[in-house]
Design an enzyme around this catalytic site. Structure first.
Site: not given
Length: 549
Positions: A216, A265
């Protein structure tokens, strides 16, 4: 106490690591999608129960608007705790169950992340208020002394997107910055603790099993050094249509590079999606360079009128801007912040994306259906806002006393009519909330809403719902649809768009009259009846046709 849960498995289908390049992503606005406990407010259990509907609709992923712990001053975009579910929506256990069920159905889940500001009820902000001027916690926000003889004036002339000053004064005399509501203080992204906190928040939800984040106000995190005055300006430019010292600063890109490293990751190609209001599509492309985000919303396309020349220009500019950075273009017609396109296209061009009038309902729906087929034929990823597959219009006659959009209650700023696109969607033809839940609904639904419900439209070959289902099914199987970065424009009369992709042609008549053109192949799908004869086809007004060639 934060609860840690084992992450759900990856989706059972769609394991392509580039899944997002051609994905159709469905936005769920949790409070208005489905109510699982009958309290009138949508929740996670309600969403979970309706996941098979979304699977059968044919979307690839679901984007959930905020469900975090929040006082709800701005419908959850004021987050008090980024690692907790607000009780009105459920619990972390409910979120875990939703993720597992979605993945079992082959759906990915993208969650909203709100990094520009927190709630004023966030622990950091509350402690900063208690500890007073000089508190280290105040350095994590933008606290400043005021101007004037006694500090009675705001530190600068910035205005809130929701209207009024972007500064609020606290009891001890200092002021704090909020680009949105006063209940949404902006974080200071110059402070390393803010960076550390959000990397931790990313890992929390990735450990839970989410497949990505819609970020956002991605363009707003970094403010220009010294927080300089703007001077005379147009309030409407606050949404990113002009260069501003609090939007689209170059420093935001280093933040997203660090976030991209966090995502790598994790297995399963997690993605970042930017809500970035920028002056140009080219500026938006900077957010999706190979080491930053994966997608950026195409607000220029969302604001385009139903006009062939205007649409072609935006399509060309969008594809050209994304091609050098290797990112897919995205296409969107509606979301929780703008008037639904079935109502926007029902009104004369030039009235903007927030309307007060219902317009010509029949015209708007016809254009909306045609615009949807055009959007789904374009190369890249498409976003669908809940209820648009039902052809829902905006509810333009909500009584003032039921409205909850904070911008409606401010003196200026956005028009404040976003509640109209947030009315809970209808699932059944009757009942107190048309199947939304066992009770009522937090915003009143119009009489006759049941005629537009999932139940009423299912099985009707002429319904908007079945048009969406057919279009998404064809998009999954037809060569030449989905991911890509270019189209081949074909000759066409004024007001008509025609382009070719591999084994596929799309023709769209944006005029109010029928137009005859050569038939390019076999009709796959159209939003209105078309007939071919002698190698020609008459395209009805406001009609898009998909062709196999």
């Amino acid at each position: 106490m934060t609860q840690h849960l084992a992450a759900p498995a990856a989706p059972a289908s769609g394991i392509d690591t580039d899944w997002w390049r051609g994905a159709v992503i469905y936005q769920v606005y949790p409070r208005s999608f489905a109510d699982g406990n009958g309290d009138g407010m949508g929740d996670l259990d309600g969403i979970r129960a309706r996941l098979p509907y979304l699977r059968d609709l044919g979307v690839d992923a679901v984007w959930l608007s905020p469900f975090y712990s929040s006082p709800q001053a701005d419908a959850g975009y004021d987050v008090a705790d980024y690692r907790a579910i607000d009780p009105m929506f459920g619990s972390l256990l409910d979120a875990d169950a939703l993720l597992r069920d979605a993945h079992d159905l082959g759906l990915r889940i993208i969650v909203d992340l709100v990094p520009n500001h927190s709630s004023d009820r966030h622990d950091w902000f509350q402690r900063a208020l208690r500890e007073g001027p000089g508190s280290p916690l105040r350095e994590r926000y933008h606290f400043r002394a005021g101007k004037g003889e006694n500090g009675e004036l705001p530190p600068n002339d910035w205005e809130s997107v929701f209207g009024g000053p972007a500064w609020t004064r606290v009891e001890d005399g200092e002021w704090y910055l909020h680009l949105f509501a006063p209940e949404q203080p902006d974080f200071n992204w110059e402070h390393p603790a803010v960076h550390d906190e959000f990397r931790s928040i990313l890992r929390f939800w990735l450990d839970m099993g989410v497949d990505g984040f819609r970020v956002d106000v991605a363009h707003g995190l970094v403010k220009a050094e010294g927080l300089p005055d703007i001077g005379v300006h147009d309030q409407l430019k606050l949404l990113g249509n002009d260069v501003m010292p609090f939007f689209d600063q170059d420093g935001v890109h280093e933040i997203y590079r660090s976030w991209r490293k966090v995502l790598t990751e994790y297995a399963g190609e997690k993605i970042l999606v930017a809500e970035a209001w920028t002056p140009t599509v080219e500026r938006a492309a900077a957010y999706v360079r190979p080491d930053e985000m994966h997608q950026a919303f195409n607000f220029q396309y969302l604001g385009t009128h139903w006009d062939a020349a205007e649409l072609r220009e935006v399509i060309d500019v969008s594809l050209a801007a994304m091609r050098p950075v290797g990112a897919p273009a995205t296409w969107v017609l509606s979301n929780h912040d703008v008037t639904r396109h079935a109502t926007r296209f029902a009104n004369p061009a030039g009235l903007g994306t927030q309307l007060r009038t219902a317009g010509d309902r029949e015209l708007g729906l016809r254009r909306a259906r045609a615009a949807t087929l055009l959007m789904l034929a374009l190369p890249g990823s498409a976003y669908v806002y809940q209820g648009e597959e039902l052809g829902l219009p905006d509810v333009t006659d909500l009584p003032d006393e039921v409205r909850q959009d904070p911008s409606f209650h401010r003196a200026s700023g956005q028009d404040g009519f976003r509640d109209g696109c947030r009315v809970p969607i209808p699932w059944t033809t009757d009942g107190s909330s048309y199947g939304f839940g066992a009770g009522g609904s937090w915003l009143p639904q119009p009489a006759g809403w049941g005629e537009l419900s999932v139940e009423a439209q299912t099985g009707d070959p002429d319904s908007t719902l079945e048009l969406y289902r057919s279009a998404l099914a064809v998009r999954r199987t037809q060569p030449g649809l989905g991911a890509g970065d270019s189209v081949e424009w074909l000759e066409a009369p004024d007001g008509v768009l025609a382009f070719r992709r591999e084994g596929f042609v799309c023709t769209a008549n944006t005029t109010g009259s029928a137009v005859t053109i050569p038939a390019p192949g076999r009709v796959l799908l159209a939003n209105a009846g078309v007939e071919t004869a002698d190698g020609k086809v008459e395209l009805p007004a406001d009609t898009t046709v998909w062709w196999a060639v």
